[in-house]
Design a protein around this motif. Structure first.
Motif, short mmCIF file in Angstrom:
data_model
loop_
_atom_site.label_atom_id
_atom_site.label_comp_id
_atom_site.label_asym_id
_atom_site.label_seq_id
_atom_site.Cartn_x
_atom_site.Cartn_y
_atom_site.Cartn_z
N LEU A 1 -14.36 13.01 19.60
CA LEU A 1 -13.78 14.14 18.88
C LEU A 1 -14.75 15.32 18.86
N GLY A 2 -14.18 16.50 18.80
CA GLY A 2 -14.98 17.72 18.72
C GLY A 2 -14.49 18.62 17.60
N HIS A 3 -14.93 19.84 17.63
CA HIS A 3 -14.61 20.81 16.59
C HIS A 3 -13.19 21.35 16.80
N GLY A 4 -12.35 21.23 15.76
CA GLY A 4 -11.00 21.79 15.81
C GLY A 4 -9.96 20.89 16.45
N TYR A 5 -10.21 19.58 16.56
CA TYR A 5 -9.24 18.65 17.15
C TYR A 5 -8.18 18.27 16.11
N GLY B 1 -22.30 16.09 12.10
CA GLY B 1 -21.75 16.51 10.82
C GLY B 1 -20.27 16.78 10.88
N LEU B 2 -19.54 16.04 11.73
CA LEU B 2 -18.10 16.25 11.87
C LEU B 2 -17.36 15.72 10.64
N GLU B 3 -16.37 16.47 10.18
CA GLU B 3 -15.54 16.08 9.04
C GLU B 3 -14.10 16.42 9.36
N ILE B 4 -13.19 16.01 8.47
CA ILE B 4 -11.76 16.29 8.64
C ILE B 4 -11.29 17.08 7.44
N VAL B 5 -10.50 18.11 7.70
CA VAL B 5 -9.85 18.85 6.62
C VAL B 5 -8.35 18.79 6.88
N ALA B 6 -7.60 18.29 5.91
CA ALA B 6 -6.15 18.13 6.02
C ALA B 6 -5.47 18.92 4.92
N GLU B 7 -4.36 19.55 5.27
CA GLU B 7 -3.61 20.37 4.32
C GLU B 7 -2.45 19.54 3.75
N PHE B 8 -2.63 19.03 2.54
CA PHE B 8 -1.62 18.20 1.90
C PHE B 8 -0.80 19.05 0.91
N LEU B 9 0.43 18.63 0.69
CA LEU B 9 1.22 19.23 -0.37
C LEU B 9 0.50 19.01 -1.71
N SER B 10 0.57 20.01 -2.58
CA SER B 10 -0.13 19.89 -3.86
C SER B 10 0.40 18.70 -4.66
N ALA B 11 1.69 18.37 -4.53
CA ALA B 11 2.25 17.22 -5.26
C ALA B 11 1.64 15.92 -4.78
N ASP B 12 1.19 15.86 -3.50
CA ASP B 12 0.51 14.67 -2.98
C ASP B 12 -0.98 14.71 -3.31
N THR C 1 0.84 -1.20 0.00
CA THR C 1 0.00 0.00 0.00
C THR C 1 0.87 1.24 0.00
N VAL C 2 0.45 2.22 -0.79
CA VAL C 2 1.13 3.52 -0.81
C VAL C 2 0.14 4.56 -0.28
N GLU C 3 0.57 5.31 0.73
CA GLU C 3 -0.27 6.31 1.36
C GLU C 3 0.41 7.67 1.35
N ILE C 4 -0.41 8.70 1.36
CA ILE C 4 0.09 10.05 1.61
C ILE C 4 -0.43 10.46 2.98
N ARG C 5 0.43 11.09 3.76
CA ARG C 5 0.10 11.42 5.15
C ARG C 5 0.34 12.89 5.42
N ASP C 6 -0.52 13.44 6.27
CA ASP C 6 -0.31 14.81 6.73
C ASP C 6 -1.25 15.08 7.90
N GLU C 7 -1.00 16.20 8.56
CA GLU C 7 -1.83 16.57 9.70
C GLU C 7 -3.12 17.21 9.22
N GLY C 8 -4.15 17.07 10.01
CA GLY C 8 -5.43 17.69 9.71
C GLY C 8 -6.12 18.09 11.00
N ARG C 9 -7.34 18.56 10.87
CA ARG C 9 -8.14 18.93 12.04
C ARG C 9 -9.59 18.62 11.74
N THR C 10 -10.32 18.36 12.78
CA THR C 10 -11.74 18.11 12.63
C THR C 10 -12.49 19.44 12.63
N ARG C 11 -13.64 19.43 12.01
CA ARG C 11 -14.49 20.61 12.02
C ARG C 11 -15.93 20.19 11.77
N ILE C 12 -16.84 20.93 12.37
CA ILE C 12 -18.26 20.71 12.10
C ILE C 12 -18.58 21.31 10.75
#
Length: 401
Positions: free
Chosen positions: A310-314, A236-247, A43-54
């Motif tokens: 989990l909550g908002h902004g974790y 309605g919790l979701e995750i938004v992660a900031e990945f490098l554009s190349a990933d 398996t090949v994965e791309i990894r980065d940090e993110g945060r939860t948000r409503i």
């Protein structure tokens, strides 16, 4: 006899010394670490940090100017639709001229038109929700018979949750439009009277959810539009992660992912990519390097009780699977090196290292897919140093060494 004995003795002694000298200078096998080329899942994965948000945060503001009564809410309190969030004693209405009165009446008509549009959108959202429920029920039955895959069932469940959230947003929009009409009528009601109003204006919750922030708690004067509280629905919790554009260009909506780093010793939470935002932005890394980043939005696919803590902004860590194969021939990345601008390894053959060019496919940083040059079972040298050359004798290092 004595001469013959001496001759034999010194000849044997000379041969022994010669053998010792030859053995001392004879090249010894180089001790190396080895690993086999094996076929298995990769398996090949791309990894980065993110945060939860409503997904939908409602910022509740004062619709009219007046005196705000003290709020009894605290962050984390559960609220239901229709609960009173804040109470305002409207200030004395000012005398409106003809033009201002006409604007106030137009505001009522505009709010009523917006209410009609919100009700139409609610009907559309209800139709989409009914269709999503039917699709989920049908795929659930097909999954039980083995016709549909688990991925299809997960996608149908995610679509159903999205349709439910859209229906809830549509109902909340209706309640907000109704509140706007009420506020506009209150504003117009006192036009030209100049009388002090004693009616208390209640601001009610448009959704079921929790209080995220209390922006204004103490009693006192408040202007129209001043923020009071922020509320949202943790379902309605979701995750938004900031990945490098190349990933980010390697993934697309629907790719599976896992969420880790949210709690110690917690198993990964399954998720799925919902959207790769088309707008990139610049950001500086902790080392001061300018990077191009892209937001990727993911949805949880597991049951809500798994991620209920989990909550908002974790802060979380997101890993998105961009490539997977069950029968990939692979070797450790530590065995690879560049030779004549191509990848190569040292393959062990009858106790000797043989320089072997290879063609590499996918690479996850630990294992590399081998497309050409090796076969399953071939052993390769790990971390080849200067002492390892083509044809040199090698000996596998034992554990105690």
């Amino acid at each position: 006899m004595t001469l013959r004995f001496r001759t034999v003795f010194w000849t044997a002694a000379g041969l022994a010394v010669l053998a010792t000298i030859i053995w001392s200078f004879w090249p010894k096998p180089v001790r190396v670490d080895t690993a086999p080329a094996a076929t298995g899942s990769m398996t090949v994965e791309i990894r980065d940090e993110g945060r939860t948000r409503i997904r939908d945060v409602y910022a509740i503001a004062a619709p009219v100017s007046g005196r705000l009564l003290r709020l009894d809410l605290e962050a984390g309190d559960r609220i239901e639709t229709g609960d009173v969030l804040a109470r305002i004693l409207p200030s004395e209405p000012s005398i409106l001229d003809t033009r201002s009165q006409g604007e106030a009446e137009a505001a009522i008509h505009l709010a009523e038109a917006a209410l009609s549009a919100a009700r139409a959108e609610a009907q559309t959202a209800a139709s989409v929700l009914d269709l999503a429920r039917e699709d989920h029920t049908r795929i659930d039955r097909l999954r039980a018979t083995g016709i549909a895959s688990q991925a299809q069932l997960d996608r149908a469940a995610a679509d159903l949750r999205g349709a439910e959230a859209a229906a809830n947003r549509a109902q909340a929009a209706i309640r907000m439009r109704e509140a706007e009409i009420e506020a506009a009528r209150i504003h117009l009601h006192g036009a030209g009277s100049g009388a002090q109003t004693t009616a208390i204006f209640d601001i009610r919750s448009p959704i079921n959810g929790v209080v995220l922030q209390v922006r204004r708690e103490s009693e006192g004067p408040v202007a129209a539009g001043a923020p009071l509280v922020e509320i949202g629905d943790l379902a309605g919790l979701e995750i938004v992660a900031e990945f490098l554009s190349a990933d980010a260009v390697q993934t697309e909506p629907g790719d599976s992912a896992s969420i880790t780093g949210w709690r110690r010793d917690a198993p990964p939470l399954p998720a799925r990519v919902r959207r790769v935002e088309p707008y990139g932005f610049e950001q500086f890394s902790p080392l001061g390097v300018e990077e191009q980043r892209v937001n990727i939005v993911l949805d949880f696919t597991g049951p809500p009780e798994d991620w209920g803590a989990l909550g908002h902004g974790y802060r979380v860590e997101a890993a998105i699977t961009v490539w997977q194969r069950d029968d990939a021939l692979q070797v450790p990345v530590a065995a690879l090196f560049r030779h004549d601008r191509e990848w190569a390894v040292y393959r062990i053959e009858t106790g000797r290292a043989r320089l072997t060019p290879v063609v590499i496919g996918q690479d996850n940083g630990i294992q590399a897919e081998v497309l050409e040059g090796l076969s399953a079972g071939d052993r390769v040298v790990l971390y080849p140093g200067e002492g390892v050359t083509d044809g040199v004798g090698v000996r596998e290092r034992s554990v105690i060494e």
